[in-house]
Design a protein around this motif. Structure first.
Motif, PDB file in Angstrom:
ATOM      1  N   PHE A 107       0.835  -1.210   0.000  1.00 10.58           N
ATOM      2  CA  PHE A 107       0.000   0.000   0.000  1.00 10.58           C
ATOM      3  C   PHE A 107       0.866   1.256   0.000  1.00 10.58           C
ATOM      4  O   PHE A 107       0.830   2.049   0.945  1.00 10.58           O
ATOM      5  CB  PHE A 107      -0.936   0.000   1.219  1.00 10.58           C
ATOM      6  CG  PHE A 107      -1.851  -1.179   1.282  1.00 10.58           C
ATOM      7  CD1 PHE A 107      -2.906  -1.312   0.384  1.00 10.58           C
ATOM      8  CD2 PHE A 107      -1.664  -2.180   2.234  1.00 10.58           C
ATOM      9  CE1 PHE A 107      -3.752  -2.415   0.437  1.00 10.58           C
ATOM     10  CE2 PHE A 107      -2.507  -3.282   2.288  1.00 10.58           C
ATOM     11  CZ  PHE A 107      -3.555  -3.397   1.395  1.00 10.58           C
ATOM     12  N   PRO A 108       1.656   1.459  -1.081  1.00  8.83           N
ATOM     13  CA  PRO A 108       2.539   2.641  -1.113  1.00  8.83           C
ATOM     14  C   PRO A 108       1.742   3.945  -1.059  1.00  8.83           C
ATOM     15  O   PRO A 108       2.281   4.988  -0.674  1.00  8.83           O
ATOM     16  CB  PRO A 108       3.293   2.492  -2.448  1.00  8.83           C
ATOM     17  CG  PRO A 108       2.490   1.542  -3.263  1.00  8.83           C
ATOM     18  CD  PRO A 108       1.783   0.639  -2.301  1.00  8.83           C
ATOM     19  N   GLN A 109       0.458   3.869  -1.413  1.00 11.46           N
ATOM     20  CA  GLN A 109      -0.383   5.077  -1.436  1.00 11.46           C
ATOM     21  C   GLN A 109      -1.005   5.377  -0.071  1.00 11.46           C
ATOM     22  O   GLN A 109      -1.775   6.330   0.067  1.00 11.46           O
ATOM     23  CB  GLN A 109      -1.488   4.906  -2.492  1.00 11.46           C
ATOM     24  CG  GLN A 109      -2.712   4.070  -2.062  1.00 11.46           C
ATOM     25  CD  GLN A 109      -2.478   2.552  -2.064  1.00 11.46           C
ATOM     26  OE1 GLN A 109      -1.348   2.072  -2.101  1.00 11.46           O
ATOM     27  NE2 GLN A 109      -3.564   1.786  -1.990  1.00 11.46           N
ATOM     28  N   ALA A 110      -0.701   4.562   0.951  1.00 14.78           N
ATOM     29  CA  ALA A 110      -1.338   4.735   2.273  1.00 14.78           C
ATOM     30  C   ALA A 110      -1.141   6.149   2.801  1.00 14.78           C
ATOM     31  O   ALA A 110      -0.093   6.764   2.597  1.00 14.78           O
ATOM     32  CB  ALA A 110      -0.762   3.721   3.254  1.00 14.78           C
ATOM     33  N   ARG A 111      -2.132   6.659   3.497  1.00 15.37           N
ATOM     34  CA  ARG A 111      -2.084   8.039   3.980  1.00 15.37           C
ATOM     35  C   ARG A 111      -1.092   8.199   5.127  1.00 15.37           C
ATOM     36  O   ARG A 111      -0.428   9.208   5.246  1.00 15.37           O
ATOM     37  CB  ARG A 111      -3.484   8.459   4.433  1.00 15.37           C
ATOM     38  CG  ARG A 111      -3.703   9.960   4.344  1.00 15.37           C
ATOM     39  CD  ARG A 111      -5.053  10.353   4.923  1.00 15.37           C
ATOM     40  NE  ARG A 111      -6.175   9.755   4.187  1.00 15.37           N
ATOM     41  CZ  ARG A 111      -7.436   9.884   4.597  1.00 15.37           C
ATOM     42  NH1 ARG A 111      -7.722  10.551   5.697  1.00 15.37           N
ATOM     43  NH2 ARG A 111      -8.405   9.328   3.901  1.00 15.37           N
ATOM     44  N   HIS A 112      -1.009   7.194   5.997  1.00 13.87           N
ATOM     45  CA  HIS A 112      -0.097   7.265   7.146  1.00 13.87           C
ATOM     46  C   HIS A 112       0.693   5.969   7.244  1.00 13.87           C
ATOM     47  O   HIS A 112       0.115   4.885   7.159  1.00 13.87           O
ATOM     48  CB  HIS A 112      -0.872   7.467   8.448  1.00 13.87           C
ATOM     49  CG  HIS A 112      -1.701   8.706   8.460  1.00 13.87           C
ATOM     50  ND1 HIS A 112      -1.174   9.957   8.692  1.00 13.87           N
ATOM     51  CD2 HIS A 112      -3.028   8.878   8.254  1.00 13.87           C
ATOM     52  CE1 HIS A 112      -2.144  10.854   8.643  1.00 13.87           C
ATOM     53  NE2 HIS A 112      -3.281  10.226   8.381  1.00 13.87           N
ATOM     54  N   LYS A 113       2.011   6.090   7.453  1.00 13.48           N
ATOM     55  CA  LYS A 113       2.865   4.901   7.534  1.00 13.48           C
ATOM     56  C   LYS A 113       3.750   4.961   8.768  1.00 13.48           C
ATOM     57  O   LYS A 113       4.332   6.001   9.062  1.00 13.48           O
ATOM     58  CB  LYS A 113       3.766   4.806   6.290  1.00 13.48           C
ATOM     59  CG  LYS A 113       3.007   4.775   4.981  1.00 13.48           C
ATOM     60  CD  LYS A 113       3.970   4.712   3.812  1.00 13.48           C
ATOM     61  CE  LYS A 113       3.183   4.815   2.507  1.00 13.48           C
ATOM     62  NZ  LYS A 113       4.090   4.745   1.338  1.00 13.48           N
ATOM     63  N   PHE A 114       3.853   3.814   9.445  1.00 12.81           N
ATOM     64  CA  PHE A 114       4.683   3.730  10.643  1.00 12.81           C
ATOM     65  C   PHE A 114       5.589   2.509  10.539  1.00 12.81           C
ATOM     66  O   PHE A 114       5.235   1.512   9.903  1.00 12.81           O
ATOM     67  CB  PHE A 114       3.814   3.626  11.894  1.00 12.81           C
ATOM     68  CG  PHE A 114       2.960   4.845  12.098  1.00 12.81           C
ATOM     69  CD1 PHE A 114       3.441   5.935  12.825  1.00 12.81           C
ATOM     70  CD2 PHE A 114       1.693   4.923  11.526  1.00 12.81           C
ATOM     71  CE1 PHE A 114       2.661   7.071  12.987  1.00 12.81           C
ATOM     72  CE2 PHE A 114       0.917   6.061  11.679  1.00 12.81           C
ATOM     73  CZ  PHE A 114       1.402   7.133  12.405  1.00 12.81           C
ATOM     74  N   TYR A 115       6.748   2.606  11.174  1.00  7.37           N
ATOM     75  CA  TYR A 115       7.652   1.460  11.270  1.00  7.37           C
ATOM     76  C   TYR A 115       8.099   1.344  12.717  1.00  7.37           C
ATOM     77  O   TYR A 115       8.759   2.240  13.253  1.00  7.37           O
ATOM     78  CB  TYR A 115       8.852   1.634  10.330  1.00  7.37           C
ATOM     79  CG  TYR A 115       9.610   0.339  10.144  1.00  7.37           C
ATOM     80  CD1 TYR A 115       9.240  -0.565   9.147  1.00  7.37           C
ATOM     81  CD2 TYR A 115      10.684   0.008  10.967  1.00  7.37           C
ATOM     82  CE1 TYR A 115       9.918  -1.771   8.975  1.00  7.37           C
ATOM     83  CE2 TYR A 115      11.364  -1.195  10.801  1.00  7.37           C
ATOM     84  CZ  TYR A 115      10.975  -2.076   9.807  1.00  7.37           C
ATOM     85  OH  TYR A 115      11.638  -3.257   9.643  1.00  7.37           O
ATOM     86  N   LEU A 116       7.701   0.266  13.384  1.00  8.56           N
ATOM     87  CA  LEU A 116       8.029   0.070  14.801  1.00  8.56           C
ATOM     88  C   LEU A 116       9.302  -0.754  14.938  1.00  8.56           C
ATOM     89  O   LEU A 116       9.452  -1.777  14.269  1.00  8.56           O
ATOM     90  CB  LEU A 116       6.896  -0.666  15.520  1.00  8.56           C
ATOM     91  CG  LEU A 116       5.498  -0.071  15.445  1.00  8.56           C
ATOM     92  CD1 LEU A 116       4.548  -0.851  16.361  1.00  8.56           C
ATOM     93  CD2 LEU A 116       5.503   1.402  15.831  1.00  8.56           C
TER      94      LEU A 116
END
Ligand code: CDP
Length: 205
Positions: free
Chosen positions: A130-139
């Motif tokens: 989902f490269p188009q996702a509005r918000h991205k997080f990496y934990l």
């Protein structure tokens, strides 16, 4: 664009718990992509198929993920297998299965059919699926911290679990690239609710 929030990270980084809580707070479903890889690994174990042979089996069986705000249920040929997906056997098989391009294509196509809005967790949700996702997080979190978190979820001791986590980190390296535009959160010193608050805080920006 419809709301998609991606939460990626290594094993036991807390991504599924965080995704579930964030989704709950927003009143939308969460999706745990690792469950699909785990279900494919379980299918292989049941059929006695090696990771190389799994593709042929995928064509003959039906996998379904039903996401709800509270939980994800996984069905294999109509049988609910959710409870069988977090065994040590599946833990140890899943990376090899997830490395097969045909398995990744299969899982990605299942994921892309899910209607937004949702929160999705995995390894490559923000970078590949989902490269188009509005918000991205990496934990992220130190391996020892992740192993400690997992001790209560597995029938094994700390040393065994830490060893498994380090092996899976190495095996999953290729499919675990953080999206360049992801917010990276080191959760080593944070409790679940603190991580959830940090994510929600970023959503408000
Ligand atoms: O939290 P944990 O990593 O133990 O479990 P998971 O998120 O259910 O992922 C299980 C395995 O599925 C990982 O070790 C990866 O091999 C694979 N996976 C993947 O390759 N890509 C994803 N998007 C999600 C999981």
């Amino acid at each position: 664009a419809p709301l998609i929030i991606t939460i990626d990270g290594p094993s036991a980084s807390g991504k599924t718990s965080v995704a579930r809580r964030v989704a709950e707070r927003l009143g939308i479903p969460y999706v745990s992509s690792g469950l699909l890889y785990r279900a494919v690994a379980l299918l292989g174990l049941r059929e006695g198929a090696s990771p190389e042979e799994i593709e042929a089996h995928l064509e003959r069986h039906h996998l379904e993920l039903r996401p709800t705000p509270k939980e994800n249920r996984v069905y294999l040929d109509g049988e609910e297998v959710s409870a069988a997906l977090h065994s040590l056997e599946v833990d140890r098989r899943v990376s090899a299965v997830a490395q097969r391009p045909s398995v990744r294509a299969y899982v990605n196509q299942v994921l892309r059919q899910i209607p937004p809005p949702f929160v999705v967790d995995g390894r490559d949700m923000g970078s590949v699926v989902f490269p188009q996702a509005r918000h991205k997080f990496y934990l992220t979190a130190q391996p020892e911290v992740r192993a400690r978190r997992r001790v209560s979820e597995r029938e094994a001791d700390f040393r065994t679990i830490l060893g498994d986590i380090l092996r899976r980190d190495a095996a999953d390296q290729k499919q675990s690239a953080p999206a360049p535009d992801a917010v990276v959160l080191d959760t080593s010193r944070l409790g679940l609710e603190e991580v959830v608050e940090a994510v929600l805080e970023h959503l408000r920006d």
